[in-house]
Design a protein around this motif. Structure first.
Motif, PDB file in Angstrom:
ATOM      1  N   THR A 126       0.862  -1.190   0.000  1.00 12.90           N
ATOM      2  CA  THR A 126       0.000   0.000   0.000  1.00 12.90           C
ATOM      3  C   THR A 126       0.893   1.235   0.000  1.00 12.90           C
ATOM      4  O   THR A 126       2.007   1.215   0.556  1.00 12.90           O
ATOM      5  N   ILE A 127       0.412   2.305  -0.628  1.00  9.27           N
ATOM      6  CA  ILE A 127       1.214   3.522  -0.797  1.00  9.27           C
ATOM      7  C   ILE A 127       0.489   4.697  -0.147  1.00  9.27           C
ATOM      8  O   ILE A 127      -0.708   4.893  -0.359  1.00  9.27           O
ATOM      9  N   ILE A 184       5.402   6.767   0.584  1.00  6.82           N
ATOM     10  CA  ILE A 184       5.700   5.790   1.638  1.00  6.82           C
ATOM     11  C   ILE A 184       5.047   4.462   1.262  1.00  6.82           C
ATOM     12  O   ILE A 184       3.840   4.398   1.021  1.00  6.82           O
ATOM     13  N   VAL A 185       5.871   3.387   1.221  1.00  3.87           N
ATOM     14  CA  VAL A 185       5.389   2.049   0.857  1.00  3.87           C
ATOM     15  C   VAL A 185       5.252   1.230   2.135  1.00  3.87           C
ATOM     16  O   VAL A 185       6.228   1.042   2.877  1.00  3.87           O
ATOM     17  N   ASP A 186       4.040   0.740   2.399  1.00  7.49           N
ATOM     18  CA  ASP A 186       3.769  -0.107   3.564  1.00  7.49           C
ATOM     19  C   ASP A 186       3.642  -1.559   3.112  1.00  7.49           C
ATOM     20  O   ASP A 186       2.866  -1.868   2.198  1.00  7.49           O
ATOM     21  N   HIS A 187       4.438  -2.443   3.778  1.00  7.46           N
ATOM     22  CA  HIS A 187       4.426  -3.874   3.441  1.00  7.46           C
ATOM     23  C   HIS A 187       4.874  -4.651   4.667  1.00  7.46           C
ATOM     24  O   HIS A 187       5.758  -4.186   5.412  1.00  7.46           O
ATOM     25  N   ASP A 192       9.547   1.535   6.839  1.00  6.40           N
ATOM     26  CA  ASP A 192      10.113   2.826   6.427  1.00  6.40           C
ATOM     27  C   ASP A 192      10.709   2.767   5.031  1.00  6.40           C
ATOM     28  O   ASP A 192      11.833   3.219   4.788  1.00  6.40           O
ATOM     29  N   PHE A 193       9.958   2.221   4.114  1.00  3.90           N
ATOM     30  CA  PHE A 193      10.390   2.129   2.721  1.00  3.90           C
ATOM     31  C   PHE A 193       9.766   3.308   1.990  1.00  3.90           C
ATOM     32  O   PHE A 193       8.529   3.393   1.879  1.00  3.90           O
ATOM     33  N   GLN A 194      10.585   4.247   1.466  1.00  3.38           N
ATOM     34  CA  GLN A 194      10.021   5.457   0.891  1.00  3.38           C
ATOM     35  C   GLN A 194      10.962   6.072  -0.143  1.00  3.38           C
ATOM     36  O   GLN A 194      12.137   5.736  -0.230  1.00  3.38           O
ATOM     37  N   ALA A 195      10.383   6.968  -0.923  1.00  2.00           N
ATOM     38  CA  ALA A 195      11.127   7.771  -1.892  1.00  2.00           C
ATOM     39  C   ALA A 195      10.538   9.172  -1.853  1.00  2.00           C
ATOM     40  O   ALA A 195       9.356   9.348  -1.519  1.00  2.00           O
ATOM     41  N   GLN A 196      11.339  10.187  -2.173  1.00  2.00           N
ATOM     42  CA  GLN A 196      10.838  11.556  -2.085  1.00  2.00           C
ATOM     43  C   GLN A 196      11.335  12.405  -3.251  1.00  2.00           C
ATOM     44  O   GLN A 196      12.338  12.093  -3.881  1.00  2.00           O
ATOM     45  N   LYS A 197      10.602  13.494  -3.484  1.00  2.00           N
ATOM     46  CA  LYS A 197      10.935  14.431  -4.547  1.00  2.00           C
ATOM     47  C   LYS A 197      10.647  15.840  -4.034  1.00  2.00           C
ATOM     48  O   LYS A 197       9.595  16.084  -3.440  1.00  2.00           O
TER      49      LYS A 197
END
Length: 455
Positions: free
Chosen positions: A182-183, A228-231, A236-241
């Motif tokens: 989920t994102i 933020i990727v929830d699994h 705390d799996f994430q990417a940002q811009k």
């Protein structure tokens, strides 16, 4: 099984185990040989009630180690074995018939068979069987679920630079996970809602794509947007811009000097402060509805006017522009009379000098897209100065009026007199009015020579 002695159909016997075994007895009445089956079923139910087989489900990340535990309560020396999803025996008691070295015995006792499976892969997923050798055998099930974490999330936007007021769209993709991830979205410290789509792949894994759309403001410039990727397999799996927003200049006018009211003969300096993205490439000073005074000096964003007079009154505008647009701010200049000295009052003449102040001009401050005006009349110091001048003038007028009243009073008090005429001579001795007129000096014949005196 039951040991039966049957002399006739009405005899009874004890159903139990042979001598030397545990003494468990049940009284069975034997009516016909068919009742032996009933006795056997009774033993099975009794055995099931005394022995409970338990197994737990297991979730494991791909590549990690899973542990399967088969536990028995009140075991009566029955054999425990573990089977794989294909019903192949992995362990029979403490012996491993299956030639897979990834399975290792962790613990074996009368009450537990515990086995570990290392380097778990997606092919190991399924239902494992714990089996207890009773009659009939008991079974319990342990489902192994293999978790596959997603790959690094990929965040993209349709445009790297966005202008204020426009809408932007950012996409985040999480691929190759099991189960589907989920994102969530964060902009700064605020959570935003996006739209997601889940796609299953041929190898029982999932790809999730999420879109976020919103309208940007100048406050969004430099703010991170985080996917933020929830699994269950990762944290705390994430990417940002980081957002880059372009916007029109913000313009303000600062009065360097003078402070407070502005009067004739003084000098004025204004500074135009403009900030935008990109930075304003041009800053101009103009006078609304008129020309800037000829001797005014404009240096970059500064405007300098010396020796002010009332002809310079008006609205001065600073205009700044960049590639996004143009904005301005206004300054309203009002020049007052120069300060004058009020003469001292005297007892003979009084000179009153008063200055009529025009109505106050309201300062108008507007946002950068409209005119932002400053008023040169503003300031508490100027108001205090006007009140002092007016108070002095009123005091002089009152004092002069009091002096004038005192002088007039004394004059009238000293010159009070009586009114006399020439005809009154001899009237004091007359008996009546007619006699007084006849006896008056000169009578009516000398009326042309009569004179009146007023003292």
């Amino acid at each position: 099984m039951c040991n039966m002695k049957t002399d006739n159909l009405m005899k009874h016997t004890l159903c139990g185990k042979e001598r030397g075994e545990k003494n468990t007895f049940t009284l069975c009445w034997i009516f016909t040989p068919t009742l032996a089956v009933f006795c056997h079923l009774f033993f099975i139910v009794h055995s099931f009630q005394s022995q409970n087989l338990i197994a737990d489900n297991v979730s494991v990340v791909e590549g990690d180690t899973a542990t399967i535990s088969c536990r028995v309560k009140n075991n009566d020396d029955s054999v425990i074995q573990l089977l794989n999803p294909n019903r192949q025996t992995i362990y029979f008691k403490d012996v491993r018939p299956l030639k897979d070295a990834r399975f290792q015995l962790v613990n074996f006792s009368d009450n537990e068979l515990r086995v570990s499976l290392s380097n778990v892969s997606l092919s190991d997923e399924g239902r494992y069987v714990c089996q207890l050798y009773t009659d009939p055998p008991q079974e319990a099930y342990a489902d192994i679920t293999v978790l596959i974490p997603p790959g690094n999330p990929i965040i993209e936007s349709h445009e790297d630079i966005v202008r204020e007021g426009n809408e932007t769209e950012i996409t985040c993709t999480s691929m190759g996970s099991k189960p589907a991830a989920t994102i969530r979205w964060m902009k700064g410290d605020k959570e935003l809602q996006g739209k997601s789509k889940v796609e299953a792949t041929y190898d029982r894994m999932f790809t999730v794509t999420s879109w976020l759309r919103f309208t940007v403001t100048r406050e969004d410039d430099g703010v991170p947007v985080v996917c933020i990727v929830d699994h269950p397999a990762v944290k705390d799996f994430q990417a940002q811009k980081y957002l880059e927003v372009q916007y029109k200049p913000e313009v303000t006018i600062k009065v360097e000097f003078p402070q407070g009211l502005i009067r004739e003969g003084e000098n004025l300096e204004l500074t135009c402060q403009a900030k935008g993205k990109p930075q304003p490439h041009q800053v101009n000073w103009v006078r609304v509805d008129d020309d800037v005074p000829s001797h005014a000096v404009i240096t970059g964003s500064d405007l300098f006017i010396e020796n002010l007079n009332k002809s310079y009154n008006g609205t001065y505008r600073c205009v700044a522009s960049n590639s996004v647009g143009e904005t301005y701010a206004d300054y309203i200049l009002y020049v007052r009379d120069a300060l004058t000295t009020t003469p001292k009052p005297t007892t003979t003449t009084t000179t009153i000098s008063a200055t009529t102040s025009p109505p106050d001009i309201i300062q108008d401050a507007a946002p950068s897209t409209e005119a932002a005006a400053h008023d040169s009349q503003a300031g508490p110091e100027a108001q205090r100065l006007d009140h002092a001048v007016i108070g002095g003038v009123v005091a002089v007028v009152v004092f002069a009026m009091l002096c004038l009243l005192i002088v007039l009073g004394r004059y009238f008090a000293r010159h009070k007199g009586t009114y006399f005429t020439h005809e009154a001579k001899g009237a004091d001795d007359a008996a009546d009015a007619d006699t007084a007129i006849i006896n008056a000096e000169g009578g009516h014949n000398n009326s042309d020579e009569k004179k009146e005196y007023y003292i």
